[in-house]
Design an enzyme around this catalytic site. Structure first.
Site, PDB file in Angstrom:
ATOM      1  N   HIS A  24       0.827  -1.206   0.000  1.00 46.97           N
ATOM      2  CA  HIS A  24       0.000   0.000   0.000  1.00 46.97           C
ATOM      3  C   HIS A  24       0.865   1.261   0.000  1.00 46.97           C
ATOM      4  O   HIS A  24       0.533   2.253  -0.646  1.00 46.97           O
ATOM      5  CB  HIS A  24      -0.913   0.018   1.230  1.00 46.97           C
ATOM      6  CG  HIS A  24      -1.955  -1.052   1.231  1.00 46.97           C
ATOM      7  ND1 HIS A  24      -3.308  -0.782   1.226  1.00 46.97           N
ATOM      8  CD2 HIS A  24      -1.854  -2.403   1.233  1.00 46.97           C
ATOM      9  CE1 HIS A  24      -3.989  -1.921   1.238  1.00 46.97           C
ATOM     10  NE2 HIS A  24      -3.119  -2.917   1.247  1.00 46.97           N
ATOM     11  N   ASP A 129      -5.595   5.922   1.869  1.00 48.43           N
ATOM     12  CA  ASP A 129      -5.796   4.501   1.609  1.00 48.43           C
ATOM     13  C   ASP A 129      -7.175   4.101   2.131  1.00 48.43           C
ATOM     14  O   ASP A 129      -7.634   4.596   3.160  1.00 48.43           O
ATOM     15  CB  ASP A 129      -4.711   3.686   2.318  1.00 48.43           C
ATOM     16  CG  ASP A 129      -4.695   2.237   1.877  1.00 48.43           C
ATOM     17  OD1 ASP A 129      -5.606   1.486   2.289  1.00 48.43           O
ATOM     18  OD2 ASP A 129      -3.790   1.847   1.125  1.00 48.43           O
TER      19      ASP A 129
END
Length: 495
Positions: A24, A129
């Protein structure tokens, strides 16, 4: 140019919130640099350990004049019941730590709120995110648009969107083995329930966390996607329509890494000398090497890793095999030496124990195939490098990515994995592909059949299209411009 607009009128300030996991954080750091190259002031908010992982890459970016700063916040581990030293998703040693980890992460809301009260200039936009739903509350409190980053492709995002809108499809399945066809999809694609991200119901606190994530998705202003229009046009168009036009494809973001050091250290410092690795690759014939890497989180059981190794050996082809989570794989290290495997393959097998300079390896002319877990970063890096893929999905979005690669794009071969290997539960699964299966799949990918030649031709074309997409005037470059103009208009209307 947008960079000129931002300097002349209202200086844009984006605050980026990467989730604390390698897969990520890596693209989010790339996104930070891409936006900073357009004159946007960037603040990255993360924890001390995660900041340290990207210190070298970000230091080079800052020294080159890019307006990037990092703000560190301490993860409240103790308060959430999380043992100290678990600041990253890939450092968690068991599934039991998953809920405490997410609790700790979402407890960052209070310190982050204090940061925003003191931030100057005032942030114009949040890019968060999707695993950090608390950022929606920050965005609402400070009246700032929040853009979501999923780290997945449009194919997968559209699949999840369609199944959320048509819940009865999953609810009517009689078992986790039953296949279903995704409706309203550009191509006919079948899955089982566990193969689709966030589709399996898990009761208790984990369900609540997932619901928070879904709710935060609904309230976001838009989405940025690390893909490019030319790779999956039908899926990009349909997903953009599903998001009321507020979806921007801006990838492959990895292509912002133009300096050798940035490529070599993308995500972490490599555990092999870069020159040693390239020298080994230089000694091999063009297109002959299979690169094997199954991601930063998964550790397959020893029984499966042995079969993989023996299959690679029997394929008689040169290979690079990256074994991550090395502390967990001491038994494999012993097997390498005690069984004679390492000695037998020493002339044509390079074993990297830890982190590899993946971008440098994939860009080398001697690499002709990539055995991958189908994490989207790796999948996209393989395609961008013009390398056909041998797919070995494990969990999450990886089965979606396999379907895209093998069935839709036709640039990959499946290793034959149908069963989901949930993180932390690898031992329950055992061997999914034996050495004969590995050998056969490698031959299918790397051989000289008409299908293999066609795959190589197709993926090279897609790689060239990726390069064009990020150049000035390309689809992804233009989409970044469009995104910045959108946020600029919002910022000006709010002042």
């Amino acid at each position: 140019m947008v960079s000129e607009i931002t300097h002349k009128s209202y200086p844009l300030h984006f605050v980026l919130f990467p989730f604390m996991a390698q897969g990520h954080m890596i693209p989010m750091v790339d996104i930070a640099r891409l936006l900073a190259q357009r004159g946007v002031k960037i603040t990255i908010v993360t924890t001390p350990h995660n900041a340290a992982r990207f210190e070298n890459v970000l230091s080079r970016a800052i020294e080159s004049g890019l307006p990037i700063s990092i703000v560190q916040v301490k993860l409240p581990s103790q308060e959430a019941g999380l043992p100290e030293g678990n600041e990253t998703f890939d450092s968690l040693v068991s599934m039991e730590l998953l809920v405490p980890f997410f609790k700790a992460v979402n407890m960052l809301e209070e310190p982050v709120q204090k940061l925003f009260e003191e931030m100057s200039p005032q942030p114009s936009c949040i890019i968060s995110d999707f695993c950090l739903p608390y950022t929606s509350k920050i965005a609402k409190k400070f009246n700032i648009p929040k853009i979501l980053f999923h780290g997945m492709c449009c194919f997968c995002l559209l699949c999840m969107h369609v199944l959320r809108k048509n819940r009865e499809i999953l609810e009517n399945l009689k078992s986790d083995k039953e296949h279903f066809v995704v409706p309203y999809f550009p191509d006919r694609v079948e899955f089982t329930r566990p193969q689709v991200p966030m589709a399996t119901y898990v009761p208790g606190e984990w369900h609540e966390i997932k619901e928070d994530i879904v709710e935060a998705d609904k309230t976001s202003y838009g989405v940025i996607v690390n893909t490019y229009q030319e790779l999956e046009p039908a899926y990009a168009n349909d997903y953009k329509e599903a998001r009321s036009g507020k979806a921007w494809t801006i990838g492959p973001v990895s292509l912002c890494n133009k300096v050798g050091a940035d490529k070599a250290e993308r995500g972490n410092k490599a555990d092999i000398d870069q020159d040693e690795c390239l020298k080994w690759l230089d000694s091999k014939e063009e297109g002959s090497v299979l690169y094997v890497c199954l991601g930063s989180i998964c550790s397959l059981p020893l029984s499966q890793l042995k079969e993989l190794g023996l299959g690679l050996e029997e394929s008689q082809r040169p290979f690079i095999w990256v074994v991550r989570g090395w502390e967990k794989n001491k038994e494999l290290l012993e097997w390498f030496s005690e069984s004679g495997f390492e000695e037998r393959v020493k002339d044509r097998g390079l074993l990297i124990k830890g982190w590899s300079p993946q971008m440098l390896i994939l860009a080398h002319h001697s690499v002709g195939g990539f055995l991958t877990h189908c994490g989207w970063n790796s999948t996209l890096e393989g395609i961008t490098s013009g390398i056909p893929l041998l797919t070995w999905p494990l969990f999450g979005d990886q089965f979606c990515n396999q379907k895209l690669v093998v069935q839709v794009l036709k640039v990959g071969v499946s290793a034959g994995v149908e069963e989901v290997t949930n993180w932390g539960e690898e031992e329950k699964i055992g061997v999914l592909v034996d050495k004969e299966g590995v050998k056969k799949a490698v031959e299918e990918l790397m051989g000289e059949s008409d299908d293999a030649k066609e795959r190589r031709k197709r993926v090279k074309e897609l790689g060239q299209l990726a390069q064009k997409a990020v150049e000035e005037g390309g689809s992804s470059h233009s989409n970044i411009t469009s995104l910045l103009e959108d946020i600029m208009q919002l910022a000006q209307s709010n002042n």
